[in-house]
Scaffold this motif. Structure first.
Motif, PDB file in Angstrom:
ATOM      1  N   THR A  46     -64.454 -23.591  -3.774  1.00 54.14           N
ATOM      2  CA  THR A  46     -63.303 -23.141  -5.017  1.00 54.14           C
ATOM      3  C   THR A  46     -63.018 -21.771  -4.876  1.00 54.14           C
ATOM      4  N   GLN A  47     -61.925 -21.253  -5.416  1.00 56.84           N
ATOM      5  CA  GLN A  47     -61.505 -19.838  -5.472  1.00 56.84           C
ATOM      6  C   GLN A  47     -61.991 -19.567  -7.064  1.00 56.84           C
ATOM      7  N   MET A  48     -62.830 -18.482  -7.091  1.00 52.97           N
ATOM      8  CA  MET A  48     -63.182 -18.026  -8.075  1.00 52.97           C
ATOM      9  C   MET A  48     -62.399 -17.330  -9.035  1.00 52.97           C
ATOM     10  N   GLY A  49     -62.131 -17.413 -10.324  1.00 61.94           N
ATOM     11  CA  GLY A  49     -61.388 -16.840 -11.179  1.00 61.94           C
ATOM     12  C   GLY A  49     -59.901 -17.686 -11.173  1.00 61.94           C
ATOM     13  N   VAL A  50     -59.660 -18.573 -10.129  1.00 59.01           N
ATOM     14  CA  VAL A  50     -58.363 -19.174 -10.051  1.00 59.01           C
ATOM     15  C   VAL A  50     -58.629 -20.888 -10.537  1.00 59.01           C
ATOM     16  N   GLY A  51     -59.847 -21.087 -10.048  1.00 60.75           N
ATOM     17  CA  GLY A  51     -60.251 -22.476 -10.326  1.00 60.75           C
ATOM     18  C   GLY A  51     -59.557 -23.675  -9.666  1.00 60.75           C
ATOM     19  N   SER A  52     -59.185 -23.176  -8.230  1.00 57.60           N
ATOM     20  CA  SER A  52     -58.507 -24.338  -7.316  1.00 57.60           C
ATOM     21  C   SER A  52     -59.664 -24.377  -6.243  1.00 57.60           C
ATOM     22  N   ALA A  53     -59.431 -25.809  -6.041  1.00 59.78           N
ATOM     23  CA  ALA A  53     -60.310 -26.232  -4.969  1.00 59.78           C
ATOM     24  C   ALA A  53     -59.775 -25.769  -3.563  1.00 59.78           C
ATOM     25  N   GLU A  54     -60.686 -25.703  -2.599  1.00 63.29           N
ATOM     26  CA  GLU A  54     -60.144 -24.814  -1.404  1.00 63.29           C
ATOM     27  C   GLU A  54     -60.946 -25.496  -0.234  1.00 63.29           C
ATOM     28  N   ALA A  55     -60.325 -25.982   0.937  1.00 65.99           N
ATOM     29  CA  ALA A  55     -60.743 -26.305   2.151  1.00 65.99           C
ATOM     30  C   ALA A  55     -60.426 -25.302   3.107  1.00 65.99           C
ATOM     31  N   SER A  56     -61.685 -25.212   4.071  1.00 66.07           N
ATOM     32  CA  SER A  56     -61.325 -24.317   5.370  1.00 66.07           C
ATOM     33  C   SER A  56     -61.764 -24.590   6.462  1.00 66.07           C
ATOM     34  N   GLY A  77     -55.786 -26.199  -3.339  1.00 67.86           N
ATOM     35  CA  GLY A  77     -54.938 -27.102  -4.294  1.00 67.86           C
ATOM     36  C   GLY A  77     -53.771 -26.369  -5.136  1.00 67.86           C
ATOM     37  N   ASN A  78     -53.708 -25.113  -5.020  1.00 72.19           N
ATOM     38  CA  ASN A  78     -52.681 -24.634  -5.854  1.00 72.19           C
ATOM     39  C   ASN A  78     -51.452 -24.087  -4.840  1.00 72.19           C
ATOM     40  N   GLY A  79     -51.651 -24.461  -3.705  1.00 67.67           N
ATOM     41  CA  GLY A  79     -50.584 -24.242  -2.476  1.00 67.67           C
ATOM     42  C   GLY A  79     -50.827 -23.119  -1.908  1.00 67.67           C
ATOM     43  N   SER A  80     -51.888 -22.106  -2.072  1.00 73.32           N
ATOM     44  CA  SER A  80     -52.167 -21.113  -1.380  1.00 73.32           C
ATOM     45  C   SER A  80     -52.776 -21.459  -0.251  1.00 73.32           C
ATOM     46  N   GLY A  81     -52.499 -20.563   0.841  1.00 71.68           N
ATOM     47  CA  GLY A  81     -53.119 -20.805   2.309  1.00 71.68           C
ATOM     48  C   GLY A  81     -53.125 -19.555   2.779  1.00 71.68           C
ATOM     49  N   TRP A  82     -54.124 -19.511   3.940  1.00 73.63           N
ATOM     50  CA  TRP A  82     -54.464 -18.496   4.767  1.00 73.63           C
ATOM     51  C   TRP A  82     -54.836 -18.666   6.324  1.00 73.63           C
ATOM     52  N   VAL A  88     -58.467 -10.886   9.983  1.00 71.91           N
ATOM     53  CA  VAL A  88     -57.162 -10.449   9.162  1.00 71.91           C
ATOM     54  C   VAL A  88     -56.274 -11.823   9.666  1.00 71.91           C
ATOM     55  N   GLY A  89     -55.281 -11.851   8.645  1.00 74.62           N
ATOM     56  CA  GLY A  89     -54.365 -12.742   8.749  1.00 74.62           C
ATOM     57  C   GLY A  89     -53.298 -12.824   7.528  1.00 74.62           C
ATOM     58  N   ALA A  90     -52.544 -14.018   7.746  1.00 74.31           N
ATOM     59  CA  ALA A  90     -51.363 -14.196   6.873  1.00 74.31           C
ATOM     60  C   ALA A  90     -51.781 -14.985   5.685  1.00 74.31           C
ATOM     61  N   TYR A  91     -51.394 -14.672   4.602  1.00 73.78           N
ATOM     62  CA  TYR A  91     -51.477 -15.258   3.408  1.00 73.78           C
ATOM     63  C   TYR A  91     -50.332 -16.025   2.711  1.00 73.78           C
ATOM     64  N   ARG A  92     -50.318 -17.086   2.285  1.00 73.88           N
ATOM     65  CA  ARG A  92     -49.237 -17.796   1.735  1.00 73.88           C
ATOM     66  C   ARG A  92     -49.620 -18.107   0.190  1.00 73.88           C
ATOM     67  N   ARG A  93     -48.772 -17.719  -0.926  1.00 75.85           N
ATOM     68  CA  ARG A  93     -49.217 -17.405  -2.276  1.00 75.85           C
ATOM     69  C   ARG A  93     -49.153 -18.944  -2.924  1.00 75.85           C
ATOM     70  N   GLY A  94     -48.244 -19.624  -2.522  1.00 74.87           N
ATOM     71  CA  GLY A  94     -48.014 -20.727  -3.277  1.00 74.87           C
ATOM     72  C   GLY A  94     -47.884 -20.594  -4.644  1.00 74.87           C
ATOM     73  N   SER A  95     -48.671 -21.176  -5.924  1.00 79.26           N
ATOM     74  CA  SER A  95     -48.808 -21.196  -6.896  1.00 79.26           C
ATOM     75  C   SER A  95     -50.176 -20.374  -7.344  1.00 79.26           C
ATOM     76  N   GLY A  96     -50.699 -19.653  -6.455  1.00 80.15           N
ATOM     77  CA  GLY A  96     -51.893 -18.918  -6.502  1.00 80.15           C
ATOM     78  C   GLY A  96     -51.924 -17.545  -6.996  1.00 80.15           C
ATOM     79  N   ARG A  97     -52.753 -16.470  -6.835  1.00 83.09           N
ATOM     80  CA  ARG A  97     -52.972 -15.354  -7.314  1.00 83.09           C
ATOM     81  C   ARG A  97     -51.847 -14.511  -6.246  1.00 83.09           C
TER      82      ARG A  97
END
Length: 157
Positions: free
Chosen positions: A32-42, A65-70, A93-102
């Motif tokens: 889970t992404q802390m403070g955001v509460g979204s499940a995350e798979a890696s 789950g919030n549409g963010s990715g890295w 180091v990488g690229a981040y896609r926000r989606g509806s995340g932070r």
């Protein structure tokens, strides 16, 4: 303060046990992404040959789950024995896609992870980990994002 604690922990672990000559492996995590509460798979891949000292090339991707990715690349080092408890430190180091995340202040993000787990004689691993993503102060805002996860890994040879 967090950086100092992390540095002390890594230094103590590095002095306490040798870096392992790691096997190529795939590491799957769910958390889970802390403070955001979204499940995350890696997923991460650790390459077999070290590029420098005991630093193995590493490649990673995560989706939430919030549409963010890295997605990114970097290196990993594992401390411990061939079987038993281990500590793995990964920096990428990488690229981040926000989606509806932070909003992390841009697409360029640095990700550091600390895994603590157990490795069986057959090379399979399981454990718990935590990571932190931020733009390292290159842009504003720079709130960072922390995740905690459970992982399983298997060697590819």
């Amino acid at each position: 303060m967090r950086k100092l604690i992390s540095l002390v922990l890594v230094t103590v672990m590095a002095a306490a046990s040798p870096a392992m000559a790691d096997q190529p492996r795939v590491i799957a995590g769910i958390g889970t992404q802390m403070g955001v509460g979204s499940a995350e798979a890696s997923l991460r891949y650790i390459a077999p040959e070290p590029m420098f000292w005991r630093l193995h090339p590493a490649f990673g991707v995560s989706v939430a789950g919030n549409g963010s990715g890295w997605a990114g690349f970097g290196s990993a080092v594992t401390f411990g024995q061939d079987d038993g408890l281990f500590l793995r430190v990964t920096g990428m180091v990488g690229a981040y896609r926000r989606g509806s995340g932070r909003d992390l202040g841009g697409a360029l993000q640095f990700r550091s992870a600390l895994d603590i787990g157990y490795r069986w004689e057959n090379g399979i691993e399981a454990g718990v980990g935590a990571d932190h993503r931020s733009n390292a102060g290159l842009k504003t805002p720079n709130p960072g994002l922390n995740s905690i996860y459970l992982f399983a890994a298997m060697p590819l040879n």
